[in-house]
Design an enzyme around this catalytic site. Structure first.
Site: not given
Ligand code: PEP
Ligand code: MG
Length: 586
Positions: A191, A298, A334, A435, A459, A469, A506
């Protein structure tokens, strides 16, 4: 000159002085002192050292009397280190012979020792390096006193180097002064990396251990395109940097001009490209770059930037701002995706004991266990729904029951609003993020019930390939081009097609131009990406026809190694857009 390679997560090449963030977030403002001042600076060093030694003696006595000698011994070891004649003479030497400030001399000497210990690879000795950092911090705190510069109060441009930056810290970086940042940990879709893109700050993560030996104040070039940081660059590198900067500015100008062109393939197929946002302020960037709307908002960042839970009004006013800036364009909100690495300060205790937060109480699971909080958010979403083209989606749905429960709570909130006579959009489209592999396996069942899917590859990759990740140690295994991931996406696309549901990708895969021809060829018509990347993605879309894309997808899907898929896609991209992707990186 020292060169470190990591993972490029936010584009741009910048040059400037380094600010190393320790846990205390302060920097060394002056590296050199005037030649005439060296003796008084040596004196200042000794005064600080005396103070620190006295402090350590005090700590030793206090801890020994309260906890026993074995604990007091920690401080006597620090004291011994602080009084080491070799260390003292090295610092003095740097001040006298190189005219370094005591802060810079202390930091350079101690970090040099720490680096040597860490290089030995022995766990015990590596941990002793932490003691050295502790001593460095004590001395710097004393030397800098009032002139300590906080990260929040930067006054001149810097490139930040840190072991890690939390999403909250990253969100609070001041764009006026932070030219770029690099961290030792982190992965492509951590993130922190995503936020760097949102803030449009060039960034490199996952450098591995490199902070030891860098004291701050050195000049550096940070290359967010290729994932490299060069400390104390030589003339040739500086020259290359100037050239690369000029080239990227020229390209940027061209891309800015193409923002108004539609994302349309050369044979006329219109594709939707939306922006992912974390803050309402980002909408203007999306609009400026020609986004078709916001494909992922987000909303958890409302929690991360404050130290209290946002009220219904906080949510409502943020959503209204986004809708107002978007006009007719769709906005997908979301619901909260908190937990794992996105833990707001106010919830830290709740997550402190989770042995494996990625598999714990995060996202929709957390919302379902905290109905009042969830309802507050849903009320705000529904109230805002009358002001624009709003859709809502739930993150990390892993079972039909979860989706049904979330939808039921949404219905409850609708009834409450109706009773209160508050207007809202009853037919608001309700979707889910895909996800986790279970959501893919049951894609047809979900497709019967949802209005739309949004594939969160960030995810989905980590849960499918069992790769954290954010962990650079497994970054080479974490790949969007993995054939398993391509098959999962195909399953979702087929299920959605069968039930007439729309699908967007996304996750960061959508922001990576290499994957645009592949995803188009697989049948995807809607992308949601980091706003900064939208003009590039449009150029890629405009460079090919649907039959081209289909051919590329067919070939990519016939390969059985992620590495081969990505290599092939890179080659196709260079062929399609030679001006953007054909050249050598910086
Ligand atoms: C994802 O998991 O691809 C996503 C868009 O959500 P985040 O990156 O906020 O976990
Ligand atoms: Mg995600």
């Amino acid at each position: 000159m020292k060169v470190f390679n990591g993972i490029a997560v936010s584009p741009g090449v910048v040059a400037g002085p380094v600010l190393v963030l320790g846990s205390e977030d302060f920097r060394i403002p002056r590296i050199y002192v005037n030649h005439d001042a060296v003796e008084s600076e040596v004196h200042r060093f000794h005064a600080a050292l005396d103070f620190v030694c006295n402090d350590l003696r005090g700590n030793e006595e206090l801890v020994t009397s309260q906890l026993g000698q074995q604990y007091g011994a920690i401080f006597s070891a620090h004291l011994q280190m602080a009084q080491d004649p070799r260390l003292i003479s090295e610092v003095e030497h740097l001040i006298r012979e190189e005219c370094r400030s005591p802060e810079s001399a202390v930091s350079r000497t101690l970090r040099g020792y720490a680096a040597q210990l860490q290089k030995l690879g022995d766990r015990y000795l590596s941990e002793r390096a932490l003691d050295i950092y502790d001593l460095e911090k004590r001395l710097l705190r004393q030397l800098l006193g009032e002139s300590r510069e906080e990260l929040r109060n930067l006054t001149s441009p810097v490139i930040i180097l840190a072991s890690d930056l939390t999403p909250g810290e990253t969100a609070s970086l001041d764009k006026r002064f932070v030219l770029g940042f690099a961290t030792e940990v982190g992965g492509h879709t951590s993130h922190t990396a995503i936020l760097a893109g949102a803030l449009e700050i060039p960034a490199v993560v996952g450098l591995g251990r490199c902070l030891a030996g860098i004291s701050g104040g050195e000049s550096a070039i940070l290359d967010g395109d290729s994932g490299q940081i060069i400390i104390d660059p030589d003339e040739a590198s500086l020259h290359k940097y100037q050239e690369s900067r000029a080239r990227s500015l020229r390209l940027q100008e061209r891309l800015d001009r193409s923002g108004s062109l539609p994302a349309e393939t050369s044979d006329g197929q219109r594709i939707s490209i939306h922006g992912n946002i974390e803050f309402p302020e980002e909408v203007s960037q999306c609009v400026k770059r020609g986004a078709d709307g916001v494909g992922l908002y987000r909303t958890e960042f409302l929690f991360l930037s404050g130290n209290r839970e946002p009220s219904e009004e906080d949510h409502y006013s943020a959503y209204c701002r986004v809708l107002e800036a978007c006009g007719e364009r769709p906005v997908v909100i979301r619901t909260l995706d908190i937990g794992a690495d996105k833990v707001p300060q106010l919830m830290e205790t709740q997550f402190a004991d989770a042995a494996n937060p990625m598999l714990g109480l995060r996202s929709i699971r957390l919302s379902l266990q905290n109905t009042p909080m969830f309802k507050r958010q849903l009320r705000a979403v529904l109230r805002a729904s009358v002001h624009g083209n709003l859709k809502v989606m739930f993150p990390l749905v892993s079972s039909l029951l979860e989706y049904r429960q979330a939808r039921m709570i949404l219905m409850d909130v609708m009834e409450d609003l109706e009773d209160e006579g508050i207007p809202f959009q009853r037919n608001i489209p309700v979707g889910m993020m895909v996800e986790v592999p279970s959501a893919v396996i049951l894609a047809e069942e979900f497709a019967r019930e949802v209005d739309f899917f949004s594939i969160g590859t960030n995810d989905l990759i980590q849960y499918t390939l069992a790769c954290d990740r954010s962990d650079p140690a497994v970054a080479s295994l974490y790949r969007s081009g993995d054939p398993a991931i391509l098959r999962l996406i195909q399953i979702v696309l087929r299920a959605a097609d069968k039930f007439g549901r729309s699908v967007t990708v996304c996750g960061q895969m959508s922001s990576d131009p290499r994957f645009i021809p592949l995803l188009l060829g697989m049948g995807l018509k809607s992308f949601s990406a980091t706003p900064q990347t939208i003009p590039v993605l449009k150029e890629v879309v405009r460079s090919l026809s649907l039959p081209d894309a289909t051919r590329i997808a067919q070939h990519a899907c016939s390969l059985d190694l992620a590495r081969d898929v990505e290599h092939y896609l890179q080659g196709e991209l260079a062929r399609l857009c030679p001006e953007l992707f054909g050249g050598a990186p910086f």
